[in-house]
Scaffold this motif. Structure first.
Motif, mmCIF file in Angstrom:
data_model
loop_
_atom_site.group_PDB
_atom_site.id
_atom_site.type_symbol
_atom_site.label_atom_id
_atom_site.label_comp_id
_atom_site.label_asym_id
_atom_site.label_seq_id
_atom_site.Cartn_x
_atom_site.Cartn_y
_atom_site.Cartn_z
ATOM 1 N N ASN A 9 0.560 37.613 -75.587
ATOM 2 C CA ASN A 9 1.473 38.089 -74.532
ATOM 3 C C ASN A 9 0.896 37.814 -73.148
ATOM 4 O O ASN A 9 1.587 37.348 -72.240
ATOM 5 C CB ASN A 9 1.722 39.592 -74.677
ATOM 6 C CG ASN A 9 2.446 39.948 -75.961
ATOM 7 O OD1 ASN A 9 3.065 39.092 -76.572
ATOM 8 N ND2 ASN A 9 2.361 41.197 -76.359
ATOM 9 N N VAL A 10 -0.401 38.091 -73.001
ATOM 10 C CA VAL A 10 -1.074 37.898 -71.709
ATOM 11 C C VAL A 10 -1.105 36.422 -71.344
ATOM 12 O O VAL A 10 -0.822 36.039 -70.193
ATOM 13 C CB VAL A 10 -2.502 38.473 -71.759
ATOM 14 C CG1 VAL A 10 -3.260 38.136 -70.477
ATOM 15 C CG2 VAL A 10 -2.460 39.990 -71.955
ATOM 16 N N GLN A 11 -1.429 35.562 -72.309
ATOM 17 C CA GLN A 11 -1.529 34.126 -72.021
ATOM 18 C C GLN A 11 -0.166 33.531 -71.657
ATOM 19 O O GLN A 11 -0.081 32.659 -70.785
ATOM 20 C CB GLN A 11 -2.122 33.389 -73.227
ATOM 21 C CG GLN A 11 -3.522 33.821 -73.620
ATOM 22 C CD GLN A 11 -4.517 33.705 -72.486
ATOM 23 O OE1 GLN A 11 -4.402 32.849 -71.615
ATOM 24 N NE2 GLN A 11 -5.505 34.590 -72.480
ATOM 25 N N ILE A 12 0.894 33.994 -72.292
ATOM 26 C CA ILE A 12 2.240 33.519 -71.939
ATOM 27 C C ILE A 12 2.581 33.933 -70.513
ATOM 28 O O ILE A 12 3.161 33.138 -69.736
ATOM 29 C CB ILE A 12 3.286 34.085 -72.927
ATOM 30 C CG1 ILE A 12 3.114 33.441 -74.308
ATOM 31 C CG2 ILE A 12 4.700 33.861 -72.402
ATOM 32 C CD1 ILE A 12 3.499 31.982 -74.392
ATOM 33 N N THR A 13 2.208 35.150 -70.135
ATOM 34 C CA THR A 13 2.452 35.612 -68.761
ATOM 35 C C THR A 13 1.739 34.720 -67.754
ATOM 36 O O THR A 13 2.314 34.311 -66.735
ATOM 37 C CB THR A 13 1.970 37.064 -68.593
ATOM 38 O OG1 THR A 13 2.726 37.907 -69.470
ATOM 39 C CG2 THR A 13 2.166 37.545 -67.158
ATOM 40 N N TYR A 14 0.471 34.375 -68.044
ATOM 41 C CA TYR A 14 -0.284 33.502 -67.147
ATOM 42 C C TYR A 14 0.344 32.109 -67.064
ATOM 43 O O TYR A 14 0.392 31.489 -65.991
ATOM 44 C CB TYR A 14 -1.734 33.394 -67.602
ATOM 45 C CG TYR A 14 -2.607 34.559 -67.189
ATOM 46 C CD1 TYR A 14 -2.716 34.941 -65.857
ATOM 47 C CD2 TYR A 14 -3.327 35.288 -68.132
ATOM 48 C CE1 TYR A 14 -3.520 36.008 -65.473
ATOM 49 C CE2 TYR A 14 -4.122 36.358 -67.761
ATOM 50 C CZ TYR A 14 -4.216 36.715 -66.432
ATOM 51 O OH TYR A 14 -4.996 37.780 -66.050
ATOM 52 N N LEU A 15 0.819 31.598 -68.205
ATOM 53 C CA LEU A 15 1.450 30.277 -68.203
ATOM 54 C C LEU A 15 2.724 30.278 -67.368
ATOM 55 O O LEU A 15 2.992 29.323 -66.624
ATOM 56 C CB LEU A 15 1.774 29.845 -69.638
ATOM 57 C CG LEU A 15 0.648 29.165 -70.414
ATOM 58 C CD1 LEU A 15 1.079 28.921 -71.854
ATOM 59 C CD2 LEU A 15 0.245 27.847 -69.762
ATOM 60 N N ARG A 16 3.493 31.322 -67.474
ATOM 61 C CA ARG A 16 4.719 31.409 -66.670
ATOM 62 C C ARG A 16 4.391 31.422 -65.178
ATOM 63 O O ARG A 16 5.081 30.793 -64.367
ATOM 64 C CB ARG A 16 5.505 32.661 -67.062
ATOM 65 C CG ARG A 16 6.239 32.505 -68.396
ATOM 66 C CD ARG A 16 6.807 33.810 -68.886
ATOM 67 N NE ARG A 16 7.682 33.608 -70.036
ATOM 68 C CZ ARG A 16 7.987 34.556 -70.911
ATOM 69 N NH1 ARG A 16 7.489 35.784 -70.764
ATOM 70 N NH2 ARG A 16 8.795 34.287 -71.925
ATOM 71 N N LYS A 17 3.330 32.120 -64.814
ATOM 72 C CA LYS A 17 2.907 32.134 -63.408
ATOM 73 C C LYS A 17 2.449 30.742 -62.974
ATOM 74 O O LYS A 17 2.739 30.302 -61.857
ATOM 75 C CB LYS A 17 1.782 33.151 -63.209
ATOM 76 C CG LYS A 17 2.237 34.596 -63.291
ATOM 77 C CD LYS A 17 1.062 35.549 -63.061
ATOM 78 C CE LYS A 17 1.513 37.003 -63.123
ATOM 79 N NZ LYS A 17 0.381 37.945 -62.940
ATOM 80 N N ALA A 18 1.722 30.061 -63.858
ATOM 81 C CA ALA A 18 1.224 28.722 -63.532
ATOM 82 C C ALA A 18 2.363 27.734 -63.335
ATOM 83 O O ALA A 18 2.241 26.765 -62.573
ATOM 84 C CB ALA A 18 0.276 28.233 -64.621
ATOM 85 N N LEU A 19 3.496 27.966 -64.018
ATOM 86 C CA LEU A 19 4.647 27.051 -63.953
ATOM 87 C C LEU A 19 5.722 27.494 -62.967
ATOM 88 O O LEU A 19 6.761 26.832 -62.855
ATOM 89 C CB LEU A 19 5.273 26.925 -65.347
ATOM 90 C CG LEU A 19 4.442 26.182 -66.402
ATOM 91 C CD1 LEU A 19 4.980 26.473 -67.802
ATOM 92 C CD2 LEU A 19 4.435 24.685 -66.123
ATOM 93 N N LYS A 20 5.483 28.573 -62.250
ATOM 94 C CA LYS A 20 6.540 29.123 -61.399
ATOM 95 C C LYS A 20 6.931 28.194 -60.252
ATOM 96 O O LYS A 20 8.023 28.328 -59.690
ATOM 97 C CB LYS A 20 6.131 30.481 -60.844
ATOM 98 C CG LYS A 20 4.988 30.448 -59.837
ATOM 99 C CD LYS A 20 4.652 31.849 -59.355
ATOM 100 C CE LYS A 20 3.519 31.829 -58.323
ATOM 101 N NZ LYS A 20 3.194 33.189 -57.850
ATOM 102 N N GLY A 21 6.075 27.231 -59.916
ATOM 103 C CA GLY A 21 6.401 26.295 -58.844
ATOM 104 C C GLY A 21 7.430 25.256 -59.249
ATOM 105 O O GLY A 21 7.899 24.487 -58.407
ATOM 106 N N ASP A 22 7.784 25.197 -60.520
ATOM 107 C CA ASP A 22 8.764 24.229 -61.019
ATOM 108 C C ASP A 22 9.906 24.996 -61.690
ATOM 109 O O ASP A 22 9.794 25.432 -62.845
ATOM 110 C CB ASP A 22 8.100 23.279 -62.018
ATOM 111 C CG ASP A 22 9.025 22.153 -62.464
ATOM 112 O OD1 ASP A 22 10.232 22.216 -62.164
ATOM 113 O OD2 ASP A 22 8.532 21.214 -63.121
#
Length: 225
Positions: A195-208
């Motif tokens: 769950n935590v890693q998915i949250t971080y990935l979503r933040k990393a991709l928020k610029g697109d």
């Protein structure tokens, strides 16, 4: 062969200094750490090509050092140099994804031969693995997401999750599949970590805005973009 930086952790100072001088005579740049904690502190600054680890070290043992390094770097080579030679010890070494295991005593020339063989293989065979993703480029080899001029570094586990989602783009990937692939088991603790890693990935991709990781109730995740 290219110039190599080696991080060498062993609490036996007399032995370590002898081996350090031998490696330096071969042209390698060697950074010595007297225990596992110091090795972990030095690692981000040294950015070594190779890590040599004893197992029985105070504060943090060699297995744990390797485990923590692998959390963030799946490409650096890790060799165990230890007097623990039982089958169970060797299996534990490879379980934490070490690349080689030498039981003491060994000839220094044997270590040099293994270094040369391993780095010859790495230089000859490793290619970049890059995926287009919406307006983003995902460099799996270097754990990097690039959207136009913006670059975001992610962890190795996040990279493994994203790679699996990309390979199954627009299809649901179950939580169980991700847990087995990235962590090796489906325990409750690892489920929370996912769950935590998915949250971080979503933040990393928020610029697109063209890329989304969607949750599918009671099933898993699907990558759109």
């Amino acid at each position: 062969m290219k110039h190599l930086k080696i991080l060498f952790a062993d609490d036996d100072l007399k032995y370590a200094l002898i081996l350090k001088r031998f490696l330096e005579a071969e042209g390698y740049e060697v950074f010595y750490a007297g225990n596992g904690r110091i090795a972990l502190e030095q690692y981000p600054e040294v950015k070594p090509d190779l890590v040599l680890l004893d197992i029985n070290m105070p504060e943090v043992n060699g297995y744990e050092v390797a485990r923590q390094i692998r959390e963030h770097d799946r490409h650096v080579l890790i060799f165990f140099l230890t007097d623990r030679s039982d089958k169970t010890d060797r299996l534990e070494g490879f379980k934490v994804r070490a690349n080689d295991y030498l039981a003491k005593p060994f000839y220094p020339e044997e270590l040099i031969a293994r270094i040369q063989e391993r780095f010859g293989e790495v230089e000859d065979t490793v290619d970049k693995e890059v995926y287009p993703l919406g307006h983003t480029t995902f460099d799996y080899t270097n754990n990097e997401l690039r959207t136009q001029a913006n670059k975001v570094m992610i962890t190795s586990r996040q990279a493994e999750i994203l790679r699996m989602l990309i390979k199954n783009r627009d299809s649901v990937v179950s939580r169980e599949q991700l847990l087995e692939h990235v962590w090796g088991d489906t325990s409750y603790a690892n489920s929370l970590a996912l769950n935590v890693q998915i949250t971080y990935l979503r933040k990393a991709l928020k610029g697109d805005s063209s890329v989304k990781i969607e949750s599918v109730m009671k099933k898993g995740y699907v990558l759109r973009g």
